[in-house]
Design a protein around this motif. Structure first.
Motif, PDB file in Angstrom:
ATOM      1  N   MET A   1     -12.839  37.644   6.759  1.00 18.70           N
ATOM      2  CA  MET A   1     -11.963  37.259   7.848  1.00 18.70           C
ATOM      3  C   MET A   1     -11.091  38.444   8.266  1.00 18.70           C
ATOM      4  SD  MET A   1     -11.071  34.828   9.786  1.00 18.70           S
ATOM      5  CE  MET A   1      -9.798  34.454  10.911  1.00 18.70           C
ATOM      6  N   ALA A   2     -10.609  39.177   7.263  1.00 24.62           N
ATOM      7  CA  ALA A   2      -9.742  40.315   7.573  1.00 24.62           C
ATOM      8  C   ALA A   2     -10.511  41.395   8.318  1.00 24.62           C
ATOM      9  CB  ALA A   2      -9.142  40.882   6.296  1.00 24.62           C
ATOM     10  N   LYS A  75     -10.095  28.197   9.473  1.00 28.93           N
ATOM     11  CA  LYS A  75     -10.621  28.797   8.257  1.00 28.93           C
ATOM     12  C   LYS A  75     -12.089  29.140   8.451  1.00 28.93           C
ATOM     13  CE  LYS A  75      -7.831  26.621   4.685  1.00 28.93           C
ATOM     14  NZ  LYS A  75      -7.873  25.749   3.520  1.00 28.93           N
ATOM     15  N   ALA A  76     -12.528  30.141   7.734  1.00 30.58           N
ATOM     16  CA  ALA A  76     -13.948  30.494   7.758  1.00 30.58           C
ATOM     17  C   ALA A  76     -14.741  29.375   7.092  1.00 30.58           C
ATOM     18  CB  ALA A  76     -14.170  31.814   7.033  1.00 30.58           C
ATOM     19  N   ASP A  77     -16.016  29.269   7.449  1.00 27.47           N
ATOM     20  CA  ASP A  77     -16.857  28.211   6.888  1.00 27.47           C
ATOM     21  C   ASP A  77     -16.950  28.314   5.373  1.00 27.47           C
ATOM     22  OD1 ASP A  77     -17.301  27.205   9.384  1.00 27.47           O
ATOM     23  OD2 ASP A  77     -19.199  28.252   9.684  1.00 27.47           O
ATOM     24  N   ARG A  82     -15.628  26.280  -0.048  1.00 26.35           N
ATOM     25  CA  ARG A  82     -14.964  26.504  -1.340  1.00 26.35           C
ATOM     26  C   ARG A  82     -13.904  25.446  -1.610  1.00 26.35           C
ATOM     27  NH1 ARG A  82     -17.396  28.890  -5.306  1.00 26.35           N
ATOM     28  NH2 ARG A  82     -18.326  30.843  -4.692  1.00 26.35           N
ATOM     29  N   ALA A  83     -13.141  25.086  -0.602  1.00 30.39           N
ATOM     30  CA  ALA A  83     -12.105  24.059  -0.775  1.00 30.39           C
ATOM     31  C   ALA A  83     -12.751  22.719  -1.116  1.00 30.39           C
ATOM     32  CB  ALA A  83     -11.270  23.946   0.495  1.00 30.39           C
TER      33      ALA A  83
END
Length: 186
Positions: A1-2, A75-77, A82-83
């Motif tokens: 993401m960064a 949020k990224a997929d 992960r969550a």
């Protein structure tokens, strides 16, 4: 993401070099209007993904600037997955730990009742031994899947064994043999 944000900002920086900003105001008491003009075509994908946003900021009537900030749109997929996985593991581990505590509590209560019985017989330990075997099995499975650390599992099994041995010693069903070091010293 960064990395995506950095690449978006580097693209935007090169495009902002050709961006001109003019502020006009008819009098100091009125608010100024800001207009953007650019000789470069805007890339709509940068703004549609929620990666970048531009907004005018006014500090005073004579001074205006443009702030470009990277804002995470969503949020990224991979983070969402992960969550989701972490929540599933949390619920599973919570159930396993609860089962371990329940089995241990049953064994300890049975041993406590046996200890308080004044005329207990050695055969009364057999149902407690079955409970201990079940508790050991649950503890070992929790260690195997990673819910409990192996040292924690060993400590809990040891606690059950020590408590059982203390009850047997209390009723005289078991007499510990003297250790070899104690026999040599005396």
């Amino acid at each position: 993401m960064a990395a995506a944000v950095l690449s978006c900002c580097s693209v935007l920086t090169s495009r902002l070099n050709n961006l001109s900003l003019t502020a006009t105001s008819s009098s100091p008491s009125q608010s100024s209007s800001i207009s953007f003009s650019s000789s470069v075509s805007h890339n709509p994908s940068l703004f549609s993904t929620g990666c970048l946003s531009m907004r005018p900021v006014e500090w005073s009537v004579r001074r205006s600037s443009v702030v470009c900030e990277a804002t995470p749109g969503r949020k990224a997929d991979s983070a969402v997955k992960r969550a989701r996985q972490a929540e599933k593991r949390r619920v599973y581990n919570k159930a396993k730990k609860s089962e371990v505590r329940t089995r241990m509590r049953k064994v300890l209560e049975a041993l406590d009742d046996l200890r308080k019985k004044p005329a207990a017989q050695p055969e009364e330990v057999l149902p407690v031994e079955k409970l201990i075997a079940e508790a050991y099995s649950v503890i070992d499975k929790a260690v195997k899947v990673g819910t409990l650390h192996r040292n924690t599992g060993a400590r809990r099994k040891s606690r059950l064994a020590r408590t059982k041995k203390a009850v047997e010693v209390h009723h005289g069903w078991y007499t510990p043999s003297p250790s070899p070091a104690a026999a040599v010293a005396s």
